[in-house]
Design a protein around this motif. Structure first.
Motif, PDB file in Angstrom:
ATOM      1  N   GLN A  65      37.513 -10.616  26.129  1.00  0.00           N
ATOM      2  CA  GLN A  65      37.267 -11.360  27.362  1.00  0.00           C
ATOM      3  C   GLN A  65      37.505 -12.861  27.186  1.00  0.00           C
ATOM      4  N   GLY A  66      37.910 -13.255  25.957  1.00  0.00           N
ATOM      5  CA  GLY A  66      38.252 -14.655  25.711  1.00  0.00           C
ATOM      6  C   GLY A  66      37.098 -15.522  25.244  1.00  0.00           C
ATOM      7  N   GLU A  67      35.953 -14.931  24.887  1.00  0.00           N
ATOM      8  CA  GLU A  67      34.805 -15.725  24.429  1.00  0.00           C
ATOM      9  C   GLU A  67      34.797 -15.802  22.898  1.00  0.00           C
ATOM     10  N   ASN A  71      20.490  -3.998  14.113  1.00  0.00           N
ATOM     11  CA  ASN A  71      19.910  -5.330  13.892  1.00  0.00           C
ATOM     12  C   ASN A  71      20.955  -6.364  13.489  1.00  0.00           C
ATOM     13  N   ALA A  72      22.068  -6.355  14.201  1.00  0.00           N
ATOM     14  CA  ALA A  72      23.080  -7.404  13.995  1.00  0.00           C
ATOM     15  C   ALA A  72      22.644  -8.669  14.731  1.00  0.00           C
ATOM     16  N   TYR A  73      23.194  -9.799  14.300  1.00  0.00           N
ATOM     17  CA  TYR A  73      22.880 -11.089  14.929  1.00  0.00           C
ATOM     18  C   TYR A  73      24.215 -11.799  15.168  1.00  0.00           C
ATOM     19  N   ILE A  74      24.580 -11.943  16.437  1.00  0.00           N
ATOM     20  CA  ILE A  74      25.922 -12.405  16.781  1.00  0.00           C
ATOM     21  C   ILE A  74      25.851 -13.429  17.912  1.00  0.00           C
ATOM     22  N   GLU A  75      26.677 -14.458  17.795  1.00  0.00           N
ATOM     23  CA  GLU A  75      26.801 -15.451  18.866  1.00  0.00           C
ATOM     24  C   GLU A  75      28.097 -15.174  19.623  1.00  0.00           C
ATOM     25  N   ILE A  76      27.960 -14.950  20.926  1.00  0.00           N
ATOM     26  CA  ILE A  76      29.111 -14.679  21.788  1.00  0.00           C
ATOM     27  C   ILE A  76      29.124 -15.729  22.883  1.00  0.00           C
ATOM     28  N   GLY A  77      30.178 -16.542  22.898  1.00  0.00           N
ATOM     29  CA  GLY A  77      30.182 -17.685  23.809  1.00  0.00           C
ATOM     30  C   GLY A  77      29.122 -18.664  23.367  1.00  0.00           C
ATOM     31  N   ASN A  78      28.237 -19.018  24.251  1.00  0.00           N
ATOM     32  CA  ASN A  78      27.132 -19.927  23.911  1.00  0.00           C
ATOM     33  C   ASN A  78      25.804 -19.188  23.795  1.00  0.00           C
ATOM     34  N   GLN A  79      25.859 -17.838  23.761  1.00  0.00           N
ATOM     35  CA  GLN A  79      24.645 -17.029  23.756  1.00  0.00           C
ATOM     36  C   GLN A  79      24.494 -16.296  22.428  1.00  0.00           C
ATOM     37  N   LYS A  80      23.314 -16.367  21.838  1.00  0.00           N
ATOM     38  CA  LYS A  80      23.025 -15.622  20.616  1.00  0.00           C
ATOM     39  C   LYS A  80      22.376 -14.294  20.995  1.00  0.00           C
ATOM     40  N   ASN A 133      26.226  -2.297  34.914  1.00  0.00           N
ATOM     41  CA  ASN A 133      27.615  -2.641  35.255  1.00  0.00           C
ATOM     42  C   ASN A 133      28.125  -3.924  34.612  1.00  0.00           C
ATOM     43  N   THR A 134      27.402  -4.450  33.640  1.00  0.00           N
ATOM     44  CA  THR A 134      27.943  -5.581  32.878  1.00  0.00           C
ATOM     45  C   THR A 134      28.829  -5.032  31.754  1.00  0.00           C
ATOM     46  N   GLU A 135      29.925  -5.733  31.481  1.00  0.00           N
ATOM     47  CA  GLU A 135      30.870  -5.248  30.481  1.00  0.00           C
ATOM     48  C   GLU A 135      30.398  -5.592  29.078  1.00  0.00           C
ATOM     49  N   ILE A 136      30.507  -4.635  28.159  1.00  0.00           N
ATOM     50  CA  ILE A 136      30.132  -4.873  26.764  1.00  0.00           C
ATOM     51  C   ILE A 136      31.263  -5.645  26.093  1.00  0.00           C
ATOM     52  N   PRO A 137      30.952  -6.770  25.448  1.00  0.00           N
ATOM     53  CA  PRO A 137      31.994  -7.548  24.758  1.00  0.00           C
ATOM     54  C   PRO A 137      32.701  -6.698  23.704  1.00  0.00           C
ATOM     55  N   VAL A 138      33.997  -6.899  23.568  1.00  0.00           N
ATOM     56  CA  VAL A 138      34.814  -6.110  22.642  1.00  0.00           C
ATOM     57  C   VAL A 138      35.516  -7.042  21.659  1.00  0.00           C
ATOM     58  N   LEU A 139      35.472  -6.662  20.379  1.00  0.00           N
ATOM     59  CA  LEU A 139      36.224  -7.367  19.347  1.00  0.00           C
ATOM     60  C   LEU A 139      37.314  -6.420  18.842  1.00  0.00           C
TER      61      LEU A 139
END
Length: 423
Positions: free
Chosen positions: A24-26, A46-55, A100-106
């Motif tokens: 999604q470009g984040e 129990n992963a810890y990930i920052e996506i965009g500006n959100q942890k 209905n929110t999209e799950i971020p994809v790597l």
């Protein structure tokens, strides 16, 4: 490409982690990959990930294709509600949560070097007997020895499952468990299952009571095996048959049928008649065998304990009605070695586990005294420069070949991981 390779890449962060970006470009920053538990549910917890500006704190699911999410029905499974990142090799469809929110994809393939893919493909090559056979000698000896120890205990853990099953079937009677294990291993690969059936068909309380008379024990085992079913002129045969039916009546036992015993292609010393008689002699000689087996600490003690021969009739017979040159049919040292490897050490391991004791070092010392097994697998490893000097090493190599190499489980094998790391 296999999913376990993606698990490996994610677990050990074998990707360009500085410039990650979601489909999604984040921007993505992996602070903690999570715990790889190999349980039902998401792949990493129990992963810890920052996506965009959100942890985010939560779980990571990994697939070859993002559409596998729906193929595996994860959208219907509440265990996947806390997935914060979907890691895939190919992104062929968008995945949505219940709200209905999209799950971020790597898309992981965009961040993997060509070299590591080539190393992986070389490692799992199907054209070789063992994928890493040409590289085995390059592996650090410390890594190899540590992995051999782990393999040895994994093998014992697998063998223990059968012992625990026997323990349930015998109402926690360790003596009866030992009898079943010994019977199975006296029968070797050819007659092992039939011998096990014989041992289960006769209550061990009867074996214990009749162990003072060799002929009665032989009658029970030979009769249950089906070797006394036809008519013969042999005097000893007739005596065993009479005793067998008398004992059936005495103990209110039924005439049980087991899988037919095999003689074909066996060396005479491995004929089931000889092995059954030797097993009888062992139980005639030792009425409390279990405690003696548990106390064994060395190969020489094992040789003394198991120093038995077939009964007098079998000194000049291999089959009923057929006399042969006289020979004292003792248990050979090589056969006792197999009993130590396949019966005594697994039993000691299982018994110590039940009691909450740790005897790992004692078992390693014990099995290191036993000569290495000789078979095609050990010979093949030897041709690659991996020498087996003891049963400890041969048992670990058998476990490696059968449970890892045959399953192409290179990414669960310490040797495979070491080679990938070095490459």
């Amino acid at each position: 490409m296999k999913e376990d390779f993606l698990h490996y890449l994610w677990k050990f962060k074998k990707f360009d982690s500085l410039n990650l970006e979601s489909s999604q470009g984040e921007p993505i920053t992996v602070l903690k990959t999570g715990d790889y538990l190999e349980l039902a549910g998401p792949d990493f917890f129990n992963a810890y990930i920052e996506i965009g500006n959100q942890k985010w704190a939560g779980n990571v699911e990994i697939h070859l294709k993002s559409s596998d999410w729906y193929l595996h029905n994860h959208e219907k499974d509440p265990a996947y509600k806390n997935v914060i990142l979907h890691v895939v090799w190919e992104n062929d469809t968008a995945i949505f949560r219940e709200d209905n929110t999209e799950i971020p994809v790597l898309v992981l393939k965009d961040y993997i070097s060509k070299e590591i893919i080539e190393s992986y493909n070389a490692l799992i090559s199907p054209k070789t007997w063992v994928s890493c056979e040409r590289q085995l000698k390059e592996i650090d000896r410390f890594v190899f020895k540590n992995w051999q120890e782990r393999l040895f205990f994994e093998r014992l853990e697998r063998k223990s499952k059968f012992i625990y099953q026997l323990l349930e079937e015998t109402n926690q009677d360790w003596e009866a468990v030992l009898f079943c294990l010994l019977a199975k291993n006296f029968g070797l690969n050819t007659n092992g299952n039939s011998f096990l059936q014989i041992s289960k068909a006769i209550p061990f309380s009867v074996i214990r009571k009749e162990s003072f008379e060799v002929e009665n024990l032989e009658a029970l085992l030979f009769g249950t095996s089906g070797l006394l079913e036809i008519e013969k002129e042999d005097v000893y045969y007739k005596d065993l048959k009479f005793r067998y039916f008398y004992l059936l009546h005495k103990y209110q036992m039924e005439n049980t049928y087991v899988d037919p015993l095999q003689f074909f292609k066996l060396r005479p010393d491995n004929f089931p008649t000889i092995r059954l008689s030797q097993l009888v002699s062992l139980y005639h000689k030792h009425q409390n065998l279990f405690s003696k087996v548990i106390d064994l600490k060395s190969v020489n003690e094992g040789y003394r304990l198991l120093n038995v021969s077939a009964s007098p009739y079998w000194q000049n017979h291999y089959q009923f009605d057929k006399e042969s040159p006289k020979k004292a049919k003792m248990l050979s040292k090589s056969f006792i070695d197999l009993l130590i490897i396949n019966t005594i050490i697994p039993l000691q391991f299982a018994y110590s586990n039940i009691r909450g004791e740790s005897i790992a070092e004692d078992l390693i010392d014990f099995i290191n005294e036993v000569a290495s097994e000789k078979n095609t697998i050990i010979d093949k490893f030897n041709s690659f420069g991996i020498k087996s000097q003891s049963a400890f090493e041969s048992q670990s190599l058998l476990e490696l070949k059968n449970e890892y190499c045959e399953r192409k489980a290179c990414l669960k094998c310490a040797l495979g991981l070491e080679l990938l790391k070095n490459n």
